[in-house]
Scaffold this active site. Sequence first.
Site, PDB file in Angstrom:
ATOM      1  CG  ASP A  99      -2.091   0.439   1.003  1.00 47.85           C
ATOM      2  OD1 ASP A  99      -2.412   1.447   0.289  1.00 47.85           O
ATOM      3  OD2 ASP A  99      -3.188  -0.332   1.242  1.00 47.85           O
ATOM      4  CG  ASP A 195      -5.047   5.481   0.931  1.00 48.05           C
ATOM      5  OD1 ASP A 195      -5.548   4.485   1.296  1.00 48.05           O
ATOM      6  OD2 ASP A 195      -4.843   6.532   1.791  1.00 48.05           O
ATOM      7  CD  GLU A 249      -8.917   4.277  -1.723  1.00 54.92           C
ATOM      8  OE1 GLU A 249      -9.891   3.815  -0.855  1.00 54.92           O
ATOM      9  OE2 GLU A 249      -8.247   5.004  -1.091  1.00 54.92           O
ATOM     10  CG  HIS A 321      -9.078  -1.842   4.902  1.00 60.76           C
ATOM     11  ND1 HIS A 321      -8.610  -1.897   3.139  1.00 60.76           N
ATOM     12  CD2 HIS A 321      -8.497  -0.817   5.026  1.00 60.76           C
ATOM     13  CE1 HIS A 321      -8.530  -0.524   2.861  1.00 60.76           C
ATOM     14  NE2 HIS A 321      -8.412  -0.023   3.753  1.00 60.76           N
ATOM     15  CG  ASP A 322     -11.559   1.511   3.588  1.00 61.36           C
ATOM     16  OD1 ASP A 322     -10.991   1.587   4.704  1.00 61.36           O
ATOM     17  OD2 ASP A 322     -11.040   1.933   2.571  1.00 61.36           O
TER      18      ASP A 322
HETATM   19  C1  NOJ Z   1      -8.554   4.688   1.995  1.00 58.49           C
HETATM   20  C2  NOJ Z   1      -8.209   3.610   2.771  1.00 58.49           C
HETATM   21  O1  NOJ Z   1      -8.393   2.476   2.321  1.00 58.49           O
HETATM   22  C3  NOJ Z   1      -8.530   3.808   4.130  1.00 58.49           C
HETATM   23  O2  NOJ Z   1      -8.637   2.675   5.046  1.00 58.49           O
HETATM   24  C4  NOJ Z   1      -8.208   5.084   4.863  1.00 58.49           C
HETATM   25  O3  NOJ Z   1      -8.701   5.300   6.034  1.00 58.49           O
HETATM   26  C5  NOJ Z   1      -8.310   6.211   3.930  1.00 58.49           C
HETATM   27  N1  NOJ Z   1      -8.056   5.977   2.706  1.00 58.49           N
HETATM   28  C6  NOJ Z   1      -7.085   7.321   4.475  1.00 58.49           C
HETATM   29  O4  NOJ Z   1      -5.733   6.820   4.017  1.00 58.49           O
END
Ligand code: NOJ
Length: 551
Positions: A99, A195, A249, A321-322
Amino acid sequence: MKNNDWYRGMSFYQIWIRSFKDGNGDGIGDLYGVYEKLEYIKSLGVDGIWFSPIYPSPNADFGYDISDYKNIHPDYGDLAQFQKVLRKAHELGLKVIMDLVVNHTSDEHPWFIESRKGKDNPYSDYYIWRDKPNNWKSLFEGEAWEYDESRGQYYLHIFAKKQPDLNMDNPKVREEVKSILRFWLDMGVDGFREDVINFISKVEGLPDGLPFLPAVNGMPYYKDGPHIHEYMAEFREVCSEYDCFQLGEGPMTTVKSALQYMTGDTKSLDMMFSFDHMMADCVYTEYVHRSFSLVKLKKAFTKWQNALNGRAWNALYLENHDHPRVISRYGSEKYWRESGTMLAASYLFQQGTPFLYQGQEIGMTNIRLKHIDQYVDISSHTNFHTYHLKDSIEKRMARIHHSSRDSARTPMQWDATKNAGFSEEKPWFYVNPNYKRINVEAEEADADSILNFYRKCLALRKKSKTLLWGTYKEYFPSNEHIYMYERAYQNIRYVIICSFASHPVRVMKPKEYYGRKGKLVLCNYPKDAACDDRGYGWFRPYEARVYRFDL
Ligand code: NOJ
């Protein structure tokens, strides 16, 4: 179509390490645990691993607040152990991607510690400082600006207060990013998941956003900002010196802007995670909740499939994970096995590279803790303490149960022993009480388990040119219960039919298929599925079938 890029025929497994497997007996998942489980990951039929951040971090946002980009968090091991994992993964034929989190650092990163000391410091312009804040809101914690006493100025944080945004307009910062890329690529990693990468260039002057928009009011000024493609090109140049795969992302990205990152002169990414399909029931920041709409989900899937076909490549995912667990979102905990397997079929056969999130392959579901204080994710707290405050505590907790990111972050359920076999010690976070029923060991032993269904899907996909490279077509887009899509390549077609209903639904064939008898190659129910000349018969709750037609 160009289909020789190695990542295109692959599938990936995402590890959120803290909850994956504890290998050194301290209740926290780590690289020792990952090392033990590499064969398991390989056995799923995936070809690579994406590690969510494993670097030193104060964990204000569980790894997404990095305090040292070139090291491993001591909770997870050290660089030597990482190299051991990397070597073994490569021996097993698994690629490894890291990441890359460079929109922001932790406020405990040495750059920020220096930067906040004053304006006459080599790191003073590493972050975005202003005497007066604008009206932007952060995505995680109220205002997007925090006053710093020592510097006497405000710094920008699009996420939490402890995640100050880097100033990417500063060439020194971009050099730091390149040095991070080189560090990991020289060690042998195969690529990066980048990210919130579409947020790294901000509009000059940082104008006020529309005041009535909630947390996203600054977004028009930091999403796809004015210099984004120049900066991305610089990073791409470094990556091109290696055989490196770049996956961005792209929160709130549109097809149009995603294509700019993935094609033509501005190509800087191989794939992008889009968010459209995540809107079928919830939004990223969790403050709005909508009831699930299959039509909306299908629309998002089909939009991206059609738009990217022949031009770029989709990154397919349902979980990460989000987001809370997908069975609990729009599958069914009652029809757990059926909906878990159906959801697998609903996305694994689309055109693109599938990503599976740890635990998804065994059908893990949401946890429901009693008190908000038991939750650890910052956005769950913001959600509870900021939005819908007039609602009763019960109602607000119900929203947390439905939407918290912590539901995807409970320890992986390996077996039915104490702590789900995750750790011999008390785990750092609550284990879902359903681990005695839902766990890897039990599902290994059951030929019809969700786990084995994932394996079957991935194996089928891998050996079929049609499922890998074929075109995509959706049938009956306005049907509220059935998602039906076709993949076609030369004379072979697959038709994938998924019922999202908890009651039986009669499914007709598309006209093109009248009179053709397909071969049922995969079904998540025992194989007595009826199919006649004009119809596929009645689909049982959450039934999924895959038919092959040789024309
Ligand atoms: C996206 C990530 O997947 C998430 O877990 C994170 O909180 C935010 N970006 C900020 O880095």
